[in-house]
Structures are given as C-alpha cells and as structure tokens.
Design an enzyme around this catalytic site. Structure first.
Site, mmCIF file in Angstrom:
data_model
loop_
_atom_site.group_PDB
_atom_site.id
_atom_site.type_symbol
_atom_site.label_atom_id
_atom_site.label_comp_id
_atom_site.label_asym_id
_atom_site.label_seq_id
_atom_site.Cartn_x
_atom_site.Cartn_y
_atom_site.Cartn_z
ATOM 1 C CE LYS A 147 4.882 -0.743 -4.308
ATOM 2 N NZ LYS A 147 3.551 -0.365 -3.765
ATOM 3 C CE LYS A 149 7.238 1.830 -1.419
ATOM 4 N NZ LYS A 149 6.055 2.579 -1.893
ATOM 5 C CD GLU A 200 2.417 1.674 -6.704
ATOM 6 O OE1 GLU A 200 1.643 2.153 -5.864
ATOM 7 O OE2 GLU A 200 3.079 0.631 -6.518
ATOM 8 C CE LYS A 245 -0.792 2.445 -1.630
ATOM 9 N NZ LYS A 245 0.366 3.359 -1.443
ATOM 10 C CB CYS A 273 -1.743 -1.802 2.574
ATOM 11 S SG CYS A 273 -0.124 -2.630 2.633
ATOM 12 C CG ASP A 297 4.102 -5.624 1.696
ATOM 13 O OD1 ASP A 297 3.330 -4.642 1.762
ATOM 14 O OD2 ASP A 297 5.261 -5.543 1.235
#
EC number: 5.1.1.-
Length: 326
Positions: A147, A149, A200, A245, A273, A297
């Site tokens: 993933k 950022k 996302e 979350k 998370c 993670d």
C-alpha cells in the site's frame, strides 16, 4: 462494579511514518483496562487529530465515565454514551475482552463465529521521494500486497518507481484526501497501466460527491468519508469499498454492524488500522475475516510490539493468542 484504569503509551516507529498530513516517529496510544474481581479486560486506541482528537481529549472522554461504570454501564449502553471515535473504541474492546475472560470463551465463540483463519495483510510504504519508495519496494518485493501513501504532483512517479522495484506485487494507493478532480482524471489511466488495484480516499471527505459522476476503472475505497453506520448511506454510488477502522467506528461492536450493513449495500470491505500495537489489531482481526482487503500492518511498522503480540509470517497474520486479547 467495574474499576477502570487508563494510561498513555508511546511506541517507537521504525524510521518515520509519513503521509500527506505529516510524519511521526512514535505511535501514541491509550490503553484502557476494565476490572471486575480478578478479571481484567484491555483495549487500545489511537487518537487522531484529523478527527479533532488528542491524547488529552480522549483521556477526558474516558475519565467522564468513571461514575457510569460504577453504576453499571455496560458495553451496549456505552454505544449511546460516547460518540464513535477512539475513546469508545478502547472501552468497547476492553468490555469485549472482559466478557471473553469472564465466560472463558474466545471472541469468535462469544460472537458465534467460526474459528478465524490467518489473514494476508498489506504492507504500507510511507510517503517519500520516488527513489526512496523504489528502494523500499525492493526491500519488500517478497510481500504479496503493498500500500503506497501518495500526496502530490510526484504521485505517478512514485507508483512507477514502486512498480519498477516490485514488479510482481499487487499495489493499492492511498491519497489521504489529497487529490482534486483534474489529478484523479490524469492519474487513473496511468494507474490502470501500472496495475494498481484500489484507490483509497482520493478526495476530501465532504467533497467526494463528484465520485458518483467520475469513471472508476479502479475500485475506490472510502476511508475518511466512512466512520460508522450513519455515515454509510451517502456513500452509495460513490465508492466501491469502505475501510473499517475501529478507531473510527468506536469499537468492535459498531465495526461489526458497519460491516454487515456495508455488505448488504453491495460494498466490499477493507479493514485497516492506525499505527499501533497488536492490542489494537486483535479485535480488528475479527472484523477482517472474509474482507476483500486487509491492512493490519501496524505492529510491523514499530520497532517492537507488546508481549504476546500477534505473530506475523511476513505478511500472514495468525489469530491472536488469548493472552493478548479476546
């Protein structure tokens, strides 16, 4: 009568964790313990400034319940006593842990669920220069899912660099509300070519209605736009997936409701998370069973985890031990 204790803890992060809103070098969490007799239940939360929370404000919310707990406040009543957010999360999860210990049952037995299976988690690459993200991708190219950022005009270069460093992994990207429509339209065709499988939260929460009119060749997931069940209805037609979350939902109780309603609405489930310890991951592990995408993670990003933490085989997460939670 239930006795409550709570404290803050700081857990050092490996290097730094960076996204579009800034960097941090430690995970600041609040741990709540609920005790009745000799039985203790624990929960952990991460206050998040994006949602107007701080360590002090969340500690104040928890402290406000002292008399309620002495007077019999239970987990269901808690759902109406505090709003969705970090404070309710720590308390709700502590209640669940307490119930499990009182009844000598694992959390899935309390919920009448099947025994959980191990999960495959994404691994997050912090926002950085394209070259540094490429180096990080090479280091983690053995993982099945990364993933990324993202944040600004260098985003395409970042994704291309990661793809060059890890040509075989699945990629998802997280814009953390950092794009506008022009950037979305210019990036999406390129991201399709680079094999990105999910985007996302591309737009700011509250300004994402435009997604209903935009092409979505890559599934789009709501994070900041989706907190709890009341926030779910406006997402129809805008998103393909939601990121659950527990620090947003206010605990496991609401997270399970949100998952059930989202699936009924035709949305796929991601479970994510904050950067935190295995005590935060364990209840999320329950929600993540059967999820389309798992991003738990947090402990992998820390220099160390708490005792009896979750066991990770690279990106595989094994079910939590009863000594940890639930």
């Amino acid at each position: 009568m239930i006795e409550i204790r709570y404290c803050t803890e700081s857990w050092p992060i490996r290097g730094a964790f960076t996204l579009s809103r800034g960097s941090k070098h430690q995970a600041d969490v609040i741990v709540v313990t609920l005790r009745t007799g000799n039985v203790i239940g624990c929960g952990e939360c991460v206050p998040y400034s994006r949602y107007g929370e701080s360590l002090a404000s969340v500690m104040d919310q928890i402290a406000s319940l002292h008399s309620d707990l002495r007077n019999g406040l239970d987990r269901e009543a808690l759902q109406h006593r505090l709003p969705a957010g970090a404070a309710r999360n720590a308390l709700d999860c502590a209640f669940w842990d307490l119930e499990c210990k009182q009844h000598q049952q694992r959390i899935w037995q309390r919920l009448n669920y099947p025994a959980p299976a191990s999960l495959e988690t994404a691994y997050t690459l912090s926002l950085d220069t394209p070259e540094r993200m490429r180096q990080a991708a090479i280091q983690h190219a053995h993982r099945p899912l990364l993933k990324l950022k993202l944040a600004d005009a260098d985003d395409l270069a970042r994704v291309a660099a990661v793809r060059a460093g890890a040509p075989l992994v699945r990629l998802v990207v997280d814009a953390n509300e950092g794009w506008d429509v022009r950037r979305y339209l210019s990036l999406v065709p390129e991201l399709v070519t680079l094999g990105v499988t999910m985007i996302e939260q591309p737009f700011p929460a509250g300004s994402d209605d435009v997604l209903a009119e935009l092409p979505r060749p890559i599934p789009v997931c709501a994070d900041e736009s989706c907190h709890d069940t009341p926030s779910l209805l406006p997402l129809s037609g805008r998103y393909d997936m939601i990121n659950i979350k527990l620090d947003k939902t206010g605990g496991l109780t609401e997270a399970l409701r949100l998952r059930r309603l989202a699936l009924a609405q035709g949305l796929k489930i991601m479970v994510g998370c904050m950067v935190s310890t295995s005590l935060s991951m364990a209840p999320a592990f329950v929600v993540a069973q059967g999820a389309a995408l798992v991003d738990l993670d947090g402990p992998l990003l820390l220099q160390r985890d708490r005792h009896n933490g979750l066991h990770y085989n690279d990106s595989e997460i094994l079910p939590p031990d009863a000594l940890l939670w639930g």
